[in-house]
Design a protein around this motif. Structure first.
Motif, PDB file in Angstrom:
ATOM      1  N   GLU A  22     -63.106  35.595 -42.355  1.00 19.37           N
ATOM      2  CA  GLU A  22     -63.560  35.260 -43.714  1.00 19.37           C
ATOM      3  C   GLU A  22     -64.875  34.489 -43.680  1.00 19.37           C
ATOM      4  O   GLU A  22     -65.614  34.461 -44.651  1.00 19.37           O
ATOM      5  CB  GLU A  22     -62.466  34.482 -44.471  1.00 19.37           C
ATOM      6  CG  GLU A  22     -62.193  33.047 -44.038  1.00 19.37           C
ATOM      7  CD  GLU A  22     -61.538  32.887 -42.643  1.00 19.37           C
ATOM      8  OE1 GLU A  22     -61.112  33.887 -42.049  1.00 19.37           O
ATOM      9  OE2 GLU A  22     -61.479  31.735 -42.167  1.00 19.37           O
ATOM     10  N   ALA A  23     -65.183  33.876 -42.557  1.00 16.73           N
ATOM     11  CA  ALA A  23     -66.432  33.108 -42.420  1.00 16.73           C
ATOM     12  C   ALA A  23     -67.342  33.752 -41.374  1.00 16.73           C
ATOM     13  O   ALA A  23     -68.208  33.079 -40.800  1.00 16.73           O
ATOM     14  CB  ALA A  23     -66.121  31.667 -42.040  1.00 16.73           C
ATOM     15  N   ASP A  65     -70.845  26.441 -37.966  1.00 18.79           N
ATOM     16  CA  ASP A  65     -70.337  26.412 -39.337  1.00 18.79           C
ATOM     17  C   ASP A  65     -71.234  25.527 -40.205  1.00 18.79           C
ATOM     18  O   ASP A  65     -71.194  24.294 -40.119  1.00 18.79           O
ATOM     19  CB  ASP A  65     -68.888  25.891 -39.339  1.00 18.79           C
ATOM     20  CG  ASP A  65     -68.225  26.104 -40.692  1.00 18.79           C
ATOM     21  OD1 ASP A  65     -68.929  26.001 -41.728  1.00 18.79           O
ATOM     22  OD2 ASP A  65     -67.024  26.377 -40.713  1.00 18.79           O
ATOM     23  N   MET A  69     -71.548  21.353 -41.356  1.00 22.00           N
ATOM     24  CA  MET A  69     -72.701  20.507 -40.981  1.00 22.00           C
ATOM     25  C   MET A  69     -73.462  19.974 -42.192  1.00 22.00           C
ATOM     26  O   MET A  69     -74.237  19.027 -42.057  1.00 22.00           O
ATOM     27  CB  MET A  69     -73.682  21.316 -40.107  1.00 22.00           C
ATOM     28  CG  MET A  69     -73.136  21.713 -38.744  1.00 22.00           C
ATOM     29  SD  MET A  69     -74.389  22.485 -37.688  1.00 22.00           S
ATOM     30  CE  MET A  69     -74.708  23.997 -38.549  1.00 22.00           C
ATOM     31  N   LEU A 133     -82.845  27.297 -42.084  1.00 22.82           N
ATOM     32  CA  LEU A 133     -82.051  26.181 -42.610  1.00 22.82           C
ATOM     33  C   LEU A 133     -82.777  24.858 -42.354  1.00 22.82           C
ATOM     34  O   LEU A 133     -82.208  23.785 -42.516  1.00 22.82           O
ATOM     35  CB  LEU A 133     -80.693  26.119 -41.891  1.00 22.82           C
ATOM     36  CG  LEU A 133     -79.830  27.383 -41.873  1.00 22.82           C
ATOM     37  CD1 LEU A 133     -78.684  27.230 -40.884  1.00 22.82           C
ATOM     38  CD2 LEU A 133     -79.300  27.685 -43.261  1.00 22.82           C
ATOM     39  N   ILE A 139     -77.452  24.844 -29.111  1.00 27.95           N
ATOM     40  CA  ILE A 139     -76.556  25.095 -27.973  1.00 27.95           C
ATOM     41  C   ILE A 139     -77.344  25.843 -26.895  1.00 27.95           C
ATOM     42  O   ILE A 139     -76.849  26.779 -26.260  1.00 27.95           O
ATOM     43  CB  ILE A 139     -75.289  25.893 -28.403  1.00 27.95           C
ATOM     44  CG1 ILE A 139     -74.691  25.364 -29.709  1.00 27.95           C
ATOM     45  CG2 ILE A 139     -74.223  25.830 -27.318  1.00 27.95           C
ATOM     46  CD1 ILE A 139     -73.528  26.218 -30.257  1.00 27.95           C
TER      47      ILE A 139
HETATM   48  N1  CO8 Z   1     -71.368  28.968 -41.434  1.00 31.73           N
HETATM   49  C1  CO8 Z   1     -70.423  28.909 -42.420  1.00 31.73           C
HETATM   50  N2  CO8 Z   1     -70.076  29.982 -43.169  1.00 31.73           N
HETATM   51  C2  CO8 Z   1     -70.701  31.145 -42.913  1.00 31.73           C
HETATM   52  C3  CO8 Z   1     -71.678  31.273 -41.920  1.00 31.73           C
HETATM   53  C4  CO8 Z   1     -72.012  30.115 -41.163  1.00 31.73           C
HETATM   54  N3  CO8 Z   1     -72.902  30.152 -40.145  1.00 31.73           N
HETATM   55  N4  CO8 Z   1     -72.142  32.546 -41.918  1.00 31.73           N
HETATM   56  C5  CO8 Z   1     -71.438  33.199 -42.869  1.00 31.73           C
HETATM   57  N5  CO8 Z   1     -70.577  32.353 -43.475  1.00 31.73           N
HETATM   58  C6  CO8 Z   1     -69.632  32.650 -44.566  1.00 31.73           C
HETATM   59  C7  CO8 Z   1     -70.355  32.774 -45.905  1.00 31.73           C
HETATM   60  O1  CO8 Z   1     -70.584  31.506 -46.447  1.00 31.73           O
HETATM   61  C8  CO8 Z   1     -69.376  33.611 -46.690  1.00 31.73           C
HETATM   62  O2  CO8 Z   1     -68.323  32.785 -47.118  1.00 31.73           O
HETATM   63  P1  CO8 Z   1     -67.907  32.736 -48.688  1.00 31.73           P
HETATM   64  O3  CO8 Z   1     -67.402  34.133 -48.956  1.00 31.73           O
HETATM   65  O4  CO8 Z   1     -66.854  31.686 -48.728  1.00 31.73           O
HETATM   66  O5  CO8 Z   1     -69.149  32.443 -49.435  1.00 31.73           O
HETATM   67  C9  CO8 Z   1     -68.814  34.545 -45.632  1.00 31.73           C
HETATM   68  O6  CO8 Z   1     -69.058  33.929 -44.380  1.00 31.73           O
HETATM   69  C10 CO8 Z   1     -69.487  35.909 -45.627  1.00 31.73           C
HETATM   70  O7  CO8 Z   1     -70.882  35.698 -45.486  1.00 31.73           O
HETATM   71  P2  CO8 Z   1     -71.977  36.311 -46.518  1.00 31.73           P
HETATM   72  O8  CO8 Z   1     -71.377  36.481 -47.869  1.00 31.73           O
HETATM   73  O9  CO8 Z   1     -73.205  35.479 -46.404  1.00 31.73           O
HETATM   74  O10 CO8 Z   1     -72.179  37.752 -45.844  1.00 31.73           O
HETATM   75  P3  CO8 Z   1     -73.479  38.671 -45.933  1.00 31.73           P
HETATM   76  O11 CO8 Z   1     -73.072  39.986 -45.374  1.00 31.73           O
HETATM   77  O12 CO8 Z   1     -74.078  38.620 -47.287  1.00 31.73           O
HETATM   78  O13 CO8 Z   1     -74.540  37.983 -44.934  1.00 31.73           O
HETATM   79  C11 CO8 Z   1     -75.235  36.901 -42.885  1.00 31.73           C
HETATM   80  C12 CO8 Z   1     -74.278  37.920 -43.571  1.00 31.73           C
HETATM   81  C13 CO8 Z   1     -76.676  37.459 -42.955  1.00 31.73           C
HETATM   82  C14 CO8 Z   1     -74.808  36.764 -41.435  1.00 31.73           C
HETATM   83  C15 CO8 Z   1     -75.157  35.557 -43.632  1.00 31.73           C
HETATM   84  O14 CO8 Z   1     -73.793  35.176 -43.752  1.00 31.73           O
HETATM   85  C16 CO8 Z   1     -75.882  34.444 -42.961  1.00 31.73           C
HETATM   86  O15 CO8 Z   1     -77.100  34.396 -43.040  1.00 31.73           O
HETATM   87  N6  CO8 Z   1     -75.152  33.507 -42.311  1.00 31.73           N
HETATM   88  C17 CO8 Z   1     -75.718  32.338 -41.719  1.00 31.73           C
HETATM   89  C18 CO8 Z   1     -76.477  32.659 -40.438  1.00 31.73           C
HETATM   90  C19 CO8 Z   1     -77.097  31.400 -39.871  1.00 31.73           C
HETATM   91  O16 CO8 Z   1     -77.978  30.814 -40.453  1.00 31.73           O
HETATM   92  N7  CO8 Z   1     -76.655  30.994 -38.678  1.00 31.73           N
HETATM   93  C20 CO8 Z   1     -77.147  29.812 -37.998  1.00 31.73           C
HETATM   94  C21 CO8 Z   1     -76.287  28.625 -38.310  1.00 31.73           C
HETATM   95  S1  CO8 Z   1     -76.920  27.108 -37.634  1.00 31.73           S
HETATM   96  C22 CO8 Z   1     -76.488  27.198 -35.992  1.00 31.73           C
HETATM   97  O17 CO8 Z   1     -75.872  28.127 -35.530  1.00 31.73           O
HETATM   98  C23 CO8 Z   1     -76.913  26.035 -35.121  1.00 31.73           C
HETATM   99  C24 CO8 Z   1     -76.269  26.087 -33.752  1.00 31.73           C
HETATM  100  C25 CO8 Z   1     -76.420  24.799 -32.994  1.00 31.73           C
HETATM  101  C26 CO8 Z   1     -75.513  23.656 -33.447  1.00 31.73           C
HETATM  102  C27 CO8 Z   1     -74.096  23.749 -32.966  1.00 31.73           C
HETATM  103  C28 CO8 Z   1     -73.263  22.656 -33.560  1.00 31.73           C
HETATM  104  C29 CO8 Z   1     -71.782  22.862 -33.303  1.00 31.73           C
END
Ligand code: CO8
Length: 256
Positions: A22-23, A65, A69, A133, A139
């Motif tokens: 779901e996430a 997640d 954060m 972001l 990591i």
């Molecule tokens: N964290 C939390 N929730 C997420 C994440 C995430 N990284 N990615 C997706 N989700 C959730 C969405 O919020 C959504 O939940 P809800 O339905 O409750 O709103 C669900 O997953 C489905 O996602 P989308 O609706 O956004 O799906 P799409 O198909 O429209 O988009 C994407 C898919 C393009 C992958 C989009 O979800 C996205 O851009 N996600 C974030 C990607 C991102 O920025 N990742 C980097 C995060 S920061 C990081 O990784 C730092 C690492 C180092 C630190 C480590 C510390 C422990």
């Protein structure tokens, strides 16, 4: 019982499936703890020769997640030493196979890069979108990606946040193999089973030798390799491996 991962054992291979569909398998702190614990336990088990880490069809993992954060300040992340626990995977001797379908973004891409053999489905997409972001990889992404694909491509990905597809990732040297999505699990399992059929202590030495290439100058790495190569001559399995070859039969390794 773990909440965020599924584990399955077949013979000498442990498969860990990230399970927060779901996430998009966002790497929560619970998931980090559970993955690290499962891998560390497997590493200490002489009955396991390789570990596969995989996700869902849609996402290996879409990053750390963000919802966990979003409210944190500097004092919180310093206190928690956020992301530090993932470093435990760096100390794992057992070969890790990442089987990646869909998104491997941010921490997800970094987790895949912490593995040793990276098998990707044709629909896999890799990226370090942290910059979008207003943060950066945490990591090891800026370091491992640069070592894997070079400065030019790493800068492109880390500074623009764009994703690269599996074909580009393979061309760039990030992934070991690209396979049709419906064959991902099978190929990853085969790779892991092949590794697990080898002498376990020798796979540890081989992994350590390749990893030395990232930590030391060439001369040091070659010296380490020679010492490890010589060390294999103290193992019964090395005797068995060479004897089996000369006797034209499959080896029966003791340590596997
Ligand atoms: N964290 C939390 N929730 C997420 C994440 C995430 N990284 N990615 C997706 N989700 C959730 C969405 O919020 C959504 O939940 P809800 O339905 O409750 O709103 C669900 O997953 C489905 O996602 P989308 O609706 O956004 O799906 P799409 O198909 O429209 O988009 C994407 C898919 C393009 C992958 C989009 O979800 C996205 O851009 N996600 C974030 C990607 C991102 O920025 N990742 C980097 C995060 S920061 C990081 O990784 C730092 C690492 C180092 C630190 C480590 C510390 C422990």
């Amino acid at each position: 019982m773990p909440e965020t991962i599924l584990t399955a054992r077949t013979d000498r291979v442990l498969t860990i499936t990230l399970n927060r569909p779901e996430a998009l398998n966002a790497l929560s702190s619970t998931m980090m703890r559970e993955v690290v614990e499962a891998v560390t336990t497997a590493d200490a088990d002489p009955g396991i020769g390789a570990v596969v880490i995989t996700g869902s069809e849609r996402a290996f993992a879409a990053g750390a997640d963000i919802k966990e954060m979003v409210g944190l300040g500097l004092a919180d992340v310093l206190e928690q030493d956020l992301a530090a626990a993932w470093q435990a995977l760096d100390l794992i001797r057992t070969p890790l196979v990442a089987a990646v379908a869909g998104y491997a973004l941010g921490g997800g891409c970094e987790l895949a890069m912490l593995c040793d053999v990276l098998v990707a489905a044709e629909d896999a997409r890799f990226g370090q979108p942290e910059i979008t972001l207003a943060t950066i990889p945490g990591i090891g992404g800026s370091q491992r990606l640069t070592r894997a694909i070079g400065k030019a491509k790493a800068m492109d990905l880390v500074l623009t946040g764009r994703m690269m597809d599996a074909a580009e990732a393979e061309r760039s040297g990030l992934v070991s193999r690209v396979v049709p999505a419906d064959q991902l699990a099978e190929v990853a399992a085969e790779v892991a089973a092949t590794i697990a059929s080898m002498s376990r202590p020798v796979t540890h030495l081989a992994k350590a030798a390749v990893n030395r290439a990232f930590e030391t100058p060439l001369s040091e790495g070659v010296r380490f390799e020679r010492t490890a190569f010589h060390a294999t001559f103290a193992l019964e399995d090395r005797v068995e491996g060479m004897r089996a070859f000369t006797e034209k039969r499959p080896p029966a390794f003791r340590h596997r």
